[in-house]
Scaffold this active site. Structure first.
Site, PDB file in Angstrom:
ATOM      1  CD  GLU A  86      -7.870  18.140   5.597  1.00  0.00           C
ATOM      2  OE1 GLU A  86      -7.545  18.886   6.535  1.00  0.00           O
ATOM      3  OE2 GLU A  86      -8.503  17.085   5.765  1.00  0.00           O
ATOM      4  CB  CYS A 131      -3.357  25.211   8.067  1.00  0.00           C
ATOM      5  SG  CYS A 131      -2.846  23.521   8.383  1.00  0.00           S
TER       6      CYS A 131
HETATM    7  P1  NAD Z   1      -3.959  28.312  -2.597  1.00  0.00           P
HETATM    8  O1  NAD Z   1      -5.340  28.043  -2.190  1.00  0.00           O
HETATM    9  O2  NAD Z   1      -3.629  29.613  -3.279  1.00  0.00           O
HETATM   10  O3  NAD Z   1      -3.393  27.164  -3.463  1.00  0.00           O
HETATM   11  C1  NAD Z   1      -3.623  25.812  -3.149  1.00  0.00           C
HETATM   12  C2  NAD Z   1      -3.655  25.028  -4.425  1.00  0.00           C
HETATM   13  O4  NAD Z   1      -4.679  25.525  -5.261  1.00  0.00           O
HETATM   14  C3  NAD Z   1      -2.354  25.105  -5.241  1.00  0.00           C
HETATM   15  O5  NAD Z   1      -1.995  23.813  -5.669  1.00  0.00           O
HETATM   16  C4  NAD Z   1      -2.711  26.008  -6.388  1.00  0.00           C
HETATM   17  O6  NAD Z   1      -2.022  25.705  -7.586  1.00  0.00           O
HETATM   18  C5  NAD Z   1      -4.179  25.760  -6.580  1.00  0.00           C
HETATM   19  N1  NAD Z   1      -4.851  26.928  -7.151  1.00  0.00           N
HETATM   20  C6  NAD Z   1      -4.556  28.235  -6.923  1.00  0.00           C
HETATM   21  N2  NAD Z   1      -5.412  29.037  -7.603  1.00  0.00           N
HETATM   22  C7  NAD Z   1      -6.262  28.225  -8.258  1.00  0.00           C
HETATM   23  C8  NAD Z   1      -7.385  28.451  -9.136  1.00  0.00           C
HETATM   24  N3  NAD Z   1      -7.799  29.679  -9.440  1.00  0.00           N
HETATM   25  N4  NAD Z   1      -8.031  27.376  -9.624  1.00  0.00           N
HETATM   26  C9  NAD Z   1      -7.638  26.128  -9.285  1.00  0.00           C
HETATM   27  N5  NAD Z   1      -6.584  25.858  -8.477  1.00  0.00           N
HETATM   28  C10 NAD Z   1      -5.901  26.880  -7.973  1.00  0.00           C
HETATM   29  O7  NAD Z   1      -3.082  28.189  -1.314  1.00  0.00           O
HETATM   30  P2  NAD Z   1      -3.162  29.226  -0.229  1.00  0.00           P
HETATM   31  O8  NAD Z   1      -4.543  29.794  -0.090  1.00  0.00           O
HETATM   32  O9  NAD Z   1      -2.079  30.220  -0.368  1.00  0.00           O
HETATM   33  O10 NAD Z   1      -2.875  28.300   1.022  1.00  0.00           O
HETATM   34  C11 NAD Z   1      -2.981  28.821   2.265  1.00  0.00           C
HETATM   35  C12 NAD Z   1      -4.294  28.413   2.896  1.00  0.00           C
HETATM   36  O11 NAD Z   1      -4.322  27.009   2.993  1.00  0.00           O
HETATM   37  C13 NAD Z   1      -4.423  28.935   4.303  1.00  0.00           C
HETATM   38  O12 NAD Z   1      -5.757  29.315   4.513  1.00  0.00           O
HETATM   39  C14 NAD Z   1      -4.097  27.737   5.147  1.00  0.00           C
HETATM   40  O13 NAD Z   1      -4.658  27.768   6.427  1.00  0.00           O
HETATM   41  C15 NAD Z   1      -4.643  26.632   4.308  1.00  0.00           C
HETATM   42  N6  NAD Z   1      -3.975  25.373   4.612  1.00  0.00           N
HETATM   43  C16 NAD Z   1      -4.703  24.378   5.153  1.00  0.00           C
HETATM   44  C17 NAD Z   1      -4.086  23.198   5.488  1.00  0.00           C
HETATM   45  C18 NAD Z   1      -4.839  22.048   6.093  1.00  0.00           C
HETATM   46  O14 NAD Z   1      -4.269  20.971   6.169  1.00  0.00           O
HETATM   47  N7  NAD Z   1      -6.068  22.221   6.506  1.00  0.00           N
HETATM   48  C19 NAD Z   1      -2.724  23.034   5.260  1.00  0.00           C
HETATM   49  C20 NAD Z   1      -2.025  24.069   4.681  1.00  0.00           C
HETATM   50  C21 NAD Z   1      -2.649  25.245   4.346  1.00  0.00           C
END
Ligand code: NAD
Length: 470
Positions: free
Chosen positions: A216, A250
């Site tokens: 997602e 998002c």
């Molecule tokens: P992120 O991708 O940095 O983190 C998400 C998860 O990944 C966290 O639980 C984090 O601990 C884990 N994570 C972070 N780095 C990691 C690594 N190197 N290895 C493994 N796991 C790791 O979150 P973000 O990018 O800041 O989130 C924002 C993005 O998410 C935006 O693009 C937004 O549009 C999207 N988003 C999508 C939805 C949806 O429902 N489609 C909802 C919310 C956010």
């Protein structure tokens, strides 16, 4: 529910959860209903603590926290509870003549042990929403809340074990390192919400075990505004979607493509709406959120700085452009005269900045949207059914909402998920149950009669009959 201690390794937790799943405990419908009821109680009995944690992490107002997180989850839980028995029922399909007497059906089966990795912007909804699907479908699971929303993550870690079956679910806290440790294990599904860069890490790790993934993700969701709509209402709805949760949504409209004829009244409508929502000083409003952390504050400050530093002759900051790093406040900001190659158009903004680009007509807008990666949502404001059709046919996105933004998520019959760069797989309502189930194909035959037709040695007559029967 177990939270692994240093001496209780993730591998041991995985083995323990798998053993419980293999015992068949989660297959029972009454276990699933009990867990859904427990989830509901968890939310109802701890509402004010969730409101507090979400206020600390994101400055979320109580109404936003209820509507977009707790209330939404409660309707998901109630919907699943009401429909679970019918979703679990096998679906009969036709059986060819060659296999008669016989019966064929599709039977949903839990996948097994699943990993749910949550994001920080809706830290309760994005972790427990998928969990409703996992529980309903009868899985065991590990939940990894986002470390970027630490108060909410700690609360979830504390509360989930008090309500859910502790033998079937486990919470693991941590960031990249801990998630990396989890990803080394074998799961039957990984459900990840977040950005594309980490999604690639998740998918790479999943490929080692041939584990399926639901991703997602995000992207830049356009709002295309035709010349025939009421600009005040369209402007109010777009501003509401962009500035809720301080732009960290998002499916928020990321930029506006507006017919030149109504650009000015639309912008006036958005500006009026911002003042109506948050007053003249949004920093004093209880209803305006905060940026999650300093890293994202700096990212937004840099993005705005790079954008305004470009030599775009018509670029104008209509409102906003102020921030306070200490309180993580970033004012609702609207830019007009933005060019398509501006830095602000090069990445998902994920903050309270709204660029407006004027176009000569909807077709120019569609051409631009088609040149971009596929977004999670496309929004269009129009009364013209032909324009509506063109938008639906000529753009590819996870979903579309006509004459509104974000509200498509409230229809539990609609799948929520992306396509292409915005993700793969979908959930909500029955789609959550299906995302966490395997559709098992089953055929039952009788041993007699046992026609010799299909067995060698073959001849012309057998072939002739097979052609008729299959
Ligand atoms: P992120 O991708 O940095 O983190 C998400 C998860 O990944 C966290 O639980 C984090 O601990 C884990 N994570 C972070 N780095 C990691 C690594 N190197 N290895 C493994 N796991 C790791 O979150 P973000 O990018 O800041 O989130 C924002 C993005 O998410 C935006 O693009 C937004 O549009 C999207 N988003 C999508 C939805 C949806 O429902 N489609 C909802 C919310 C956010």
């Amino acid at each position: 529910m177990t939270t692994p201690s240093p001496n209780h390794s993730i591998s041991q937790v995985v083995v323990g959860l798998r053993d419980v799943f293999d015992s068949g405990r989660t297959q029972d419908v009454s276990w699933r209903i009990d867990q859904l009821d427990a989830l509901r109680r968890l939310l109802e009995e701890n509402e004010s603590r969730f409101f507090g944690a979400l206020r600390d992490d994101l400055g979320k107002s109580v109404t936003e926290a209820w509507a977009a997180e707790l209330g939404f989850l409660l309707s998901e839980i109630n919907f699943a509870r009401k429909n679970l028995r019918s979703w679990m029922r096998p679906t009969r399909v036709s059986t060819p003549l060659a296999c008669q007497p016989g019966r064929s059906w599709v039977e949903p089966q839990p996948l097994g042990l699943v990993l749910i990795i949550g994001a920080w912007n809706y830290p309760v909804g994005l972790l427990l929403g998928p969990l409703v699907g996992a529980v309903g479908a009868g899985n065991c699971g590990i939940l990894k809340p986002s470390e970027q929303a630490p108060k909410t993550a700690a609360l979830l870690e504390e509360l989930l074990p008090l309500y859910l079956d502790t033998n079937c679910f486990s919470v693991v806290q941590g960031g990249a390192e801990e998630t990396g440790g989890l990803l080394a294990e074998r799961f039957d599904l990984i459900f990840y919400t977040g950005g594309a860069a980490v999604a690639k890490i998740v998918m790479r790790a999943a490929s080692e075990h041939l584990t399926p993934v639901v991703l997602e993700l995000g992207g830049k969701c356009p709002a295309i505004v035709d010349r025939d709509v009421d600009p005040a209402t369209a402007g109010r709805r777009i501003a509401w979607g962009r500035f809720m949760n301080a732009g960290q949504t998002c499916v928020a409209p990321d930029y506006v493509l507006v017919d030149r004829d109504i650009e000015e009244p639309l912008i006036d409508g958005m500006v009026a709406a911002v003042e109506e929502f948050f007053g003249k000083q949004p920093d004093l409003s209880d209803d305006y959120g905060r940026i999650i952390n300093n890293h994202h504050m700096q990212r937004l400050v840099d993005l705005l700085g790079k954008t305004t530093a470009t030599a775009t002759p018509n670029l104008q900051m209509v409102i906003g452009g102020r921030w306070d790093v200490e309180s993580r406040y970033f004012a609702p900001t609207i830019l007009k005269g933005v060019s398509p190659d501006s830095p602000i158009m090069g990445e998902e903004i994920f903050g309270p900045i709204l660029p407006v680009l004027s176009v000569s007509d909807v077709d120019e807008a569609l051409e631009f949207v088609r040149s971009q990666p596929k977004p999670l949502a496309v929004y269009t404001f129009t009364h013209d059914k032909q324009v509506e059709r063109r938008v639906l046919h000529r753009t590819s996105s996870g979903g579309v909402c006509i004459n509104d933004v974000i509200m498509q998520l409230t229809a539990l019959g609609l799948p929520f998920g992306g396509v292409g760069d915005s993700g793969m797989g979908a959930y909500h309502g029955r789609h959550s149950f299906e995302a966490f189930s395997h559709k098992k194909a089953v055929m039952r035959r009788t041993l007699h009669p046992d026609l010799k037709l299909r067995y060698p040695p073959y001849d012309e007559t057998k072939l002739k009959w097979l052609r008729r029967l299959m």
